[in-house]
Design a protein around this motif. Structure first.
Motif, short mmCIF file in Angstrom:
data_model
loop_
_atom_site.label_atom_id
_atom_site.label_comp_id
_atom_site.label_asym_id
_atom_site.label_seq_id
_atom_site.Cartn_x
_atom_site.Cartn_y
_atom_site.Cartn_z
N ARG A 1 -3.38 7.76 -0.49
CA ARG A 1 -4.67 7.32 0.05
C ARG A 1 -4.67 5.83 0.37
O ARG A 1 -5.72 5.17 0.28
N ASP A 2 -3.52 5.28 0.76
CA ASP A 2 -3.42 3.88 1.20
C ASP A 2 -3.86 2.89 0.13
O ASP A 2 -4.26 1.77 0.43
N PRO B 1 -9.01 2.00 9.40
CA PRO B 1 -9.48 3.30 9.89
C PRO B 1 -8.37 4.34 9.90
O PRO B 1 -7.20 4.02 10.11
N ASP B 2 -8.76 5.57 9.66
CA ASP B 2 -7.82 6.69 9.70
C ASP B 2 -7.98 7.39 11.04
O ASP B 2 -9.00 8.03 11.30
N PRO B 3 -6.99 7.30 11.94
CA PRO B 3 -7.14 7.91 13.27
C PRO B 3 -7.18 9.42 13.25
O PRO B 3 -7.59 10.04 14.23
N ASP B 4 -6.77 10.03 12.14
CA ASP B 4 -6.75 11.49 12.06
C ASP B 4 -8.04 12.08 11.52
O ASP B 4 -8.17 13.29 11.42
N ARG B 5 -8.99 11.21 11.16
CA ARG B 5 -10.24 11.71 10.59
C ARG B 5 -11.42 11.15 11.37
O ARG B 5 -11.44 9.98 11.75
N LYS C 1 -0.09 7.87 3.07
CA LYS C 1 -1.26 8.74 3.10
C LYS C 1 -1.39 9.58 1.85
O LYS C 1 -2.51 9.86 1.40
N VAL D 1 -12.04 -1.02 9.62
CA VAL D 1 -13.04 -0.11 10.17
C VAL D 1 -14.25 -0.92 10.63
O VAL D 1 -14.58 -1.96 10.06
N GLN E 1 0.83 -1.20 0.00
CA GLN E 1 0.00 0.00 0.00
C GLN E 1 0.87 1.26 0.00
O GLN E 1 1.95 1.29 0.59
N LYS F 1 -15.21 9.99 11.28
CA LYS F 1 -16.23 9.56 10.35
C LYS F 1 -17.48 9.22 11.14
O LYS F 1 -17.45 8.42 12.06
#
Length: 390
Positions: A138-139, A201-205, A135, A305, A132, A207
């Motif tokens: 986008r992974d 999951p993105d810990p900085d965003r 960031k 997620v 992958q 949702k």
């Protein structure tokens, strides 16, 4: 639209499961005359040279001498150039591998034909890797052009999923492709597993629809479903809070404490229950609590997620265990004449709460503020989202 940090002129060409607008490419024949954008229909055959032009950005799929991000060998794959000046690195030779339909495999068909794409200059093979991108990518899965151009690995095989050209007729794939149950079952489960592993999951965003497993039993973060505008149909994944909370208390606290108490009483030989009652209780509850445990606890070890509906299989077992515990409690600790009145009260409370929250289950098409009285916990984002930063 994402760019490599070491070359702002090159767009990232990467792989991502699922259909989206970025997936569309225009096939341009390498033998087409300059300025002829609408040539006559010509089918692609084994060995043909073509260009792949991205519909959204009008850039060509290209490789070159730059190295991929995740390895120090092979070649990077990008989207670069423009429609007026393609590079020599933009030309790819088609190698037809096979076709799952009975049609002759000398021609490329949508869906059924598997192909490989070999760069005309370097001879490298277009390959999707499991690695992958960071960031800035986008992974997504990195594409490379591998010098191992004789490989038949799955990442080197491509097919055309859909054609948007009205000059072609729709094919009846039920007649063209014979289903193989075992092969298709293995394939679809493997692809689902791969797709799930990519949902990190993105810990900085933040949702609004995501939640953690620890929050599910006590319904801390229900989930909005659909648009949340005043007159759009809104669904709120919340269920019946009373039954949800009662089953959580039963599974997490009451039943383990009950088993511990029974073991202590049995060890001290001071149990007031008959052996047949204990046996029946254990035979039923070990299945129900075990079902709840095995369907819920594994989510704590998932890296993907998570959403609140992932708890629903365990909730079924939790509700059945709650009902059985209520039945045992009334049978053991209440006089017979009180069982039905208590049962009617429990059913009435459960039915009334279901009625209160039914608009959120069956769909609410009016302003959500009219249901503000149903926001029982401050963490619920029924009316406003307390975690959303505007």
């Amino acid at each position: 639209t994402h760019r490599f940090p070491d070359n702002a002129d090159e767009l990232v060409a990467a792989g991502m499961p699922g259909k989206q607008a970025n997936n569309w490419w225009e096939i341009v024949s390498g033998a087409a005359k300059k300025g002829n954008d609408t040539p006559s229909v010509r089918f692609i055959a084994d060995g043909d040279i073509l260009l792949l032009r991205h519909v959204g950005t009008k850039r060509y799929l290209r490789t070159g001498n730059a190295k991929p991000h995740n390895q120090g060998w092979d070649r990077r794959v990008v989207a670069a150039g423009n429609t007026t000046a393609p590079s020599a690195w933009d030309f790819w030779r088609v190698r037809i591998v096979d076709d799952v339909s009975p049609r002759p495999s000398e021609r490329l068909y949508a869906v059924t034909t598997r192909i490989q794409l070999i760069n005309k200059i370097s001879g490298c093979l277009l390959t999707a890797t499991p690695a992958q991108l960071p960031k800035w990518g986008r992974d997504m899965s990195e594409l490379i052009c591998s010098q191992k151009n004789t490989s038949m690995a799955e990442g080197t095989l491509w097919n055309v999923e859909q054609v948007r050209d009205k000059r072609f007729k729709n094919a009846n794939y039920q007649k063209l492709v014979k289903r193989q149950w075992l092969r298709d079952t293995v394939w679809i489960n493997r692809e689902m597993a791969r797709s799930n592993n990519r949902l990190v999951p993105d810990p900085d965003r933040y949702k609004v629809i995501e939640s953690s497993a620890w929050s599910w039993p006590f319904l801390i973060y229900p989930m909005r479903m659909g648009a949340w505008k005043d007159y759009s149909i809104k669904y709120y994944e919340i269920g019946n809070p009373i039954l949800w909370w009662a089953s959580a208390i039963c599974c997490i606290f009451v039943y383990p404490a009950q088993i511990a108490y029974m073991l202590v009483c049995h060890r001290r030989k001071c149990s007031s229950w008959k052996p047949a009652e204990i046996r029946q209780f254990w035979d039923v509850t070990k299945l129900l609590w075990g079902g709840w445990f095995t369907h819920y606890v594994p989510f704590f070890f998932f890296g993907r997620v998570l959403y609140i509906h992932h708890v629903l299989p365990s909730l079924y077992f939790g509700l059945l265990l709650l009902a059985f515990e209520i039945q045992c409690a009334m049978r053991w600790y209440m006089p017979a004449r009180a069982e039905w009145p208590v049962a009617i009260v429990i059913i009435a409370i459960s039915g009334y709460v279901f009625y209160l929250f039914s608009p959120l289950t069956f769909g609410w098409d009016r302003p959500i503020k009219e249901l503000a009285h149903l926001q029982w916990l401050p963490t619920w984002n029924l009316v406003t989202d307390p975690h959303l930063v505007l």
